[in-house]
Design a protein around this motif. Structure first.
Motif, PDB file in Angstrom:
ATOM      1  N   LEU A 171       2.239   3.873  11.094  1.00  0.00           N
ATOM      2  CA  LEU A 171       3.671   4.168  11.045  1.00  0.00           C
ATOM      3  C   LEU A 171       3.940   5.464  10.286  1.00  0.00           C
ATOM      4  N   ALA A 172       3.198   5.708   9.215  1.00  0.00           N
ATOM      5  CA  ALA A 172       3.353   6.960   8.465  1.00  0.00           C
ATOM      6  C   ALA A 172       2.947   8.152   9.334  1.00  0.00           C
ATOM      7  N   MET A 173       1.879   7.994  10.110  1.00  0.00           N
ATOM      8  CA  MET A 173       1.433   9.066  10.999  1.00  0.00           C
ATOM      9  C   MET A 173       2.476   9.325  12.091  1.00  0.00           C
ATOM     10  N   GLU A 174       3.003   8.251  12.679  1.00  0.00           N
ATOM     11  CA  GLU A 174       4.008   8.402  13.734  1.00  0.00           C
ATOM     12  C   GLU A 174       5.273   9.084  13.197  1.00  0.00           C
ATOM     13  N   LYS A 175       5.651   8.762  11.972  1.00  0.00           N
ATOM     14  CA  LYS A 175       6.828   9.384  11.356  1.00  0.00           C
ATOM     15  C   LYS A 175       6.617  10.896  11.221  1.00  0.00           C
ATOM     16  N   LEU A 176       5.422  11.303  10.805  1.00  0.00           N
ATOM     17  CA  LEU A 176       5.123  12.733  10.683  1.00  0.00           C
ATOM     18  C   LEU A 176       5.101  13.408  12.053  1.00  0.00           C
ATOM     19  N   ILE A 190      -7.958   2.807  -0.209  1.00  0.00           N
ATOM     20  CA  ILE A 190      -8.434   1.696   0.624  1.00  0.00           C
ATOM     21  C   ILE A 190      -8.296   1.962   2.122  1.00  0.00           C
ATOM     22  N   ALA A 191      -7.590   3.048   2.489  1.00  0.00           N
ATOM     23  CA  ALA A 191      -7.366   3.345   3.906  1.00  0.00           C
ATOM     24  C   ALA A 191      -7.307   4.856   4.080  1.00  0.00           C
ATOM     25  N   ALA A 192      -7.635   5.304   5.290  1.00  0.00           N
ATOM     26  CA  ALA A 192      -7.614   6.740   5.568  1.00  0.00           C
ATOM     27  C   ALA A 192      -7.413   6.963   7.063  1.00  0.00           C
ATOM     28  N   SER A 193      -6.979   8.178   7.387  1.00  0.00           N
ATOM     29  CA  SER A 193      -6.848   8.590   8.785  1.00  0.00           C
ATOM     30  C   SER A 193      -6.643  10.094   8.810  1.00  0.00           C
ATOM     31  N   ARG A 194      -6.654  10.632  10.017  1.00  0.00           N
ATOM     32  CA  ARG A 194      -6.311  12.044  10.176  1.00  0.00           C
ATOM     33  C   ARG A 194      -5.458  12.196  11.425  1.00  0.00           C
ATOM     34  N   LEU A 195      -4.706  13.299  11.455  1.00  0.00           N
ATOM     35  CA  LEU A 195      -3.785  13.578  12.541  1.00  0.00           C
ATOM     36  C   LEU A 195      -3.970  15.017  12.990  1.00  0.00           C
ATOM     37  N   ARG A 196      -4.032  15.180  14.303  1.00  0.00           N
ATOM     38  CA  ARG A 196      -4.065  16.522  14.888  1.00  0.00           C
ATOM     39  C   ARG A 196      -3.013  16.572  15.984  1.00  0.00           C
ATOM     40  N   PHE A 197      -2.605  17.787  16.346  1.00  0.00           N
ATOM     41  CA  PHE A 197      -1.670  17.970  17.447  1.00  0.00           C
ATOM     42  C   PHE A 197      -2.438  18.616  18.589  1.00  0.00           C
ATOM     43  N   VAL A 198      -2.559  17.874  19.706  1.00  0.00           N
ATOM     44  CA  VAL A 198      -3.393  18.281  20.829  1.00  0.00           C
ATOM     45  C   VAL A 198      -2.639  18.040  22.137  1.00  0.00           C
ATOM     46  N   HIS A 223      -4.604  14.978   6.850  1.00  0.00           N
ATOM     47  CA  HIS A 223      -5.262  13.738   6.424  1.00  0.00           C
ATOM     48  C   HIS A 223      -4.279  12.833   5.692  1.00  0.00           C
ATOM     49  N   PHE A 224      -4.475  11.533   5.861  1.00  0.00           N
ATOM     50  CA  PHE A 224      -3.675  10.521   5.180  1.00  0.00           C
ATOM     51  C   PHE A 224      -4.598   9.658   4.334  1.00  0.00           C
ATOM     52  N   ILE A 225      -4.065   9.172   3.235  1.00  0.00           N
ATOM     53  CA  ILE A 225      -4.806   8.264   2.368  1.00  0.00           C
ATOM     54  C   ILE A 225      -3.864   7.123   1.972  1.00  0.00           C
ATOM     55  N   GLY A 226      -4.419   5.919   1.928  1.00  0.00           N
ATOM     56  CA  GLY A 226      -3.643   4.759   1.509  1.00  0.00           C
ATOM     57  C   GLY A 226      -4.225   4.185   0.229  1.00  0.00           C
ATOM     58  N   TYR A 227      -3.350   3.938  -0.748  1.00  0.00           N
ATOM     59  CA  TYR A 227      -3.788   3.420  -2.047  1.00  0.00           C
ATOM     60  C   TYR A 227      -3.200   2.040  -2.298  1.00  0.00           C
ATOM     61  N   GLU A 228      -3.990   1.201  -2.909  1.00  0.00           N
ATOM     62  CA  GLU A 228      -3.508  -0.074  -3.442  1.00  0.00           C
ATOM     63  C   GLU A 228      -3.987  -0.135  -4.887  1.00  0.00           C
ATOM     64  N   ASN A 229      -3.053  -0.273  -5.817  1.00  0.00           N
ATOM     65  CA  ASN A 229      -3.378  -0.247  -7.250  1.00  0.00           C
ATOM     66  C   ASN A 229      -4.179   1.007  -7.613  1.00  0.00           C
ATOM     67  N   ASN A 230      -3.741   2.143  -7.069  1.00  0.00           N
ATOM     68  CA  ASN A 230      -4.364   3.457  -7.313  1.00  0.00           C
ATOM     69  C   ASN A 230      -5.789   3.585  -6.796  1.00  0.00           C
ATOM     70  N   GLU A 231      -6.244   2.629  -6.002  1.00  0.00           N
ATOM     71  CA  GLU A 231      -7.577   2.691  -5.396  1.00  0.00           C
ATOM     72  C   GLU A 231      -7.436   3.083  -3.923  1.00  0.00           C
ATOM     73  N   MET A 271       0.849  -1.180   0.000  1.00  0.00           N
ATOM     74  CA  MET A 271       0.000   0.000   0.000  1.00  0.00           C
ATOM     75  C   MET A 271       0.893   1.242   0.000  1.00  0.00           C
ATOM     76  N   ASN A 272       0.492   2.233  -0.739  1.00  0.00           N
ATOM     77  CA  ASN A 272       1.171   3.523  -0.783  1.00  0.00           C
ATOM     78  C   ASN A 272       0.404   4.498   0.111  1.00  0.00           C
ATOM     79  N   VAL A 273       1.043   4.972   1.182  1.00  0.00           N
ATOM     80  CA  VAL A 273       0.423   5.915   2.107  1.00  0.00           C
ATOM     81  C   VAL A 273       0.996   7.293   1.849  1.00  0.00           C
ATOM     82  N   LYS A 274       0.118   8.298   1.781  1.00  0.00           N
ATOM     83  CA  LYS A 274       0.602   9.655   1.583  1.00  0.00           C
ATOM     84  C   LYS A 274      -0.250  10.645   2.351  1.00  0.00           C
ATOM     85  N   VAL A 275       0.365  11.790   2.625  1.00  0.00           N
ATOM     86  CA  VAL A 275      -0.374  12.902   3.213  1.00  0.00           C
ATOM     87  C   VAL A 275      -1.232  13.500   2.101  1.00  0.00           C
ATOM     88  N   VAL A 276      -2.481  13.730   2.415  1.00  0.00           N
ATOM     89  CA  VAL A 276      -3.417  14.315   1.454  1.00  0.00           C
ATOM     90  C   VAL A 276      -2.972  15.739   1.124  1.00  0.00           C
TER      91      VAL A 276
END
Length: 140
Positions: A88-93, A54-62, A44-52, A1-6
Motif C-alpha cells: 500500500l505504501a508503494m502504491e501510494k508513492l 522486518i520488511a523491504a521492497s523496491r520500486l521502479r518505474f518501467v 527502496h522501502f523498509i518496514g520497521y517493527e519496534n525499530n527492527e 509496522m512503520n513503512v518508510k522510503v529509504v
C-alpha cells in the motif's frame, strides 16, 4: 509496522539485509541475482517493527507502470499484514508520481495474496531465479 522510503545508507543496508535473509538464505536465490544493477536507481522501502527492520521492497518505474519488486517480510513476522502495508505504501508513492498502474512479478505461491489486493494475472508461469512466477497488474 512503520513503512518508510529509504533515505539513508544505513536504511538501504538494512533493506538489503532483509532481502538477503528472505531471498538468498531462505529461498536459495544466488546473491548475485538478488542484488542487481537496478538497486542503484530504484526507490527502496523498509518496514520497521519496534525499530527492527522486518520488511523491504523496491520500486521502479518501467514502461508506464510502477513496478513493485523484491517485496519480502522476515519469516517470523509473516501473516500480520506487513506485506499488505508495504505494498500500500508503494502504491501510494506510484500514484503520487502520476502513474495509475502497478505491475509485479509474483512468486506463484503468493498469487492469491496479490489477487486479494486487486492484482490480476496477465502471464503464464515462468521461472525467475529458479522460482515459478507470474506477472500481475493493477489499476490504481
Amino acid at each position: 509496522m512503520n513503512v518508510k522510503v529509504v533515505d539513508t545508507q544505513q536504511e538501504k543496508e538494512q533493506a538489503y539485509h532483509v532481502r538477503m535473509i528472505v531471498f538468498v538464505e531462505e529461498q536459495k536465490v544466488p546473491p548475485e541475482e538478488e542484488l542487481d544493477e537496478h538497486d542503484k536507481t530504484a526507490i527502496h522501502f523498509i518496514g520497521y517493527e519496534n525499530n527492527e527492520p522486518i520488511a523491504a521492497s523496491r520500486l521502479r518505474f518501467v514502461e508506464g507502470y510502477g513496478k513493485l519488486e523484491r517485496i519480502c517480510v522476515l519469516k517470523n513476522h509473516r501473516g500480520k499484514s506487513h506485506g499488505r502495508q508495504i505494498i500500500l505504501a508503494m502504491e501510494k508513492l506510484i500514484s503520487s508520481k502520476g502513474y495509475s498502474k502497478a505491475k509485479l512479478n509474483a512468486q506463484t505461491h503468493a498469487e492469491n495474496f496479490y489477487q486479494r489486493l486487486g492484482y490480476k494475472t496477465i502471464s503464464g508461469e515462468f521461472l525467475d531465479a529458479g522460482i515459478p512466477h507470474v506477472t500481475m497488474v493493477k489499476d490504481l
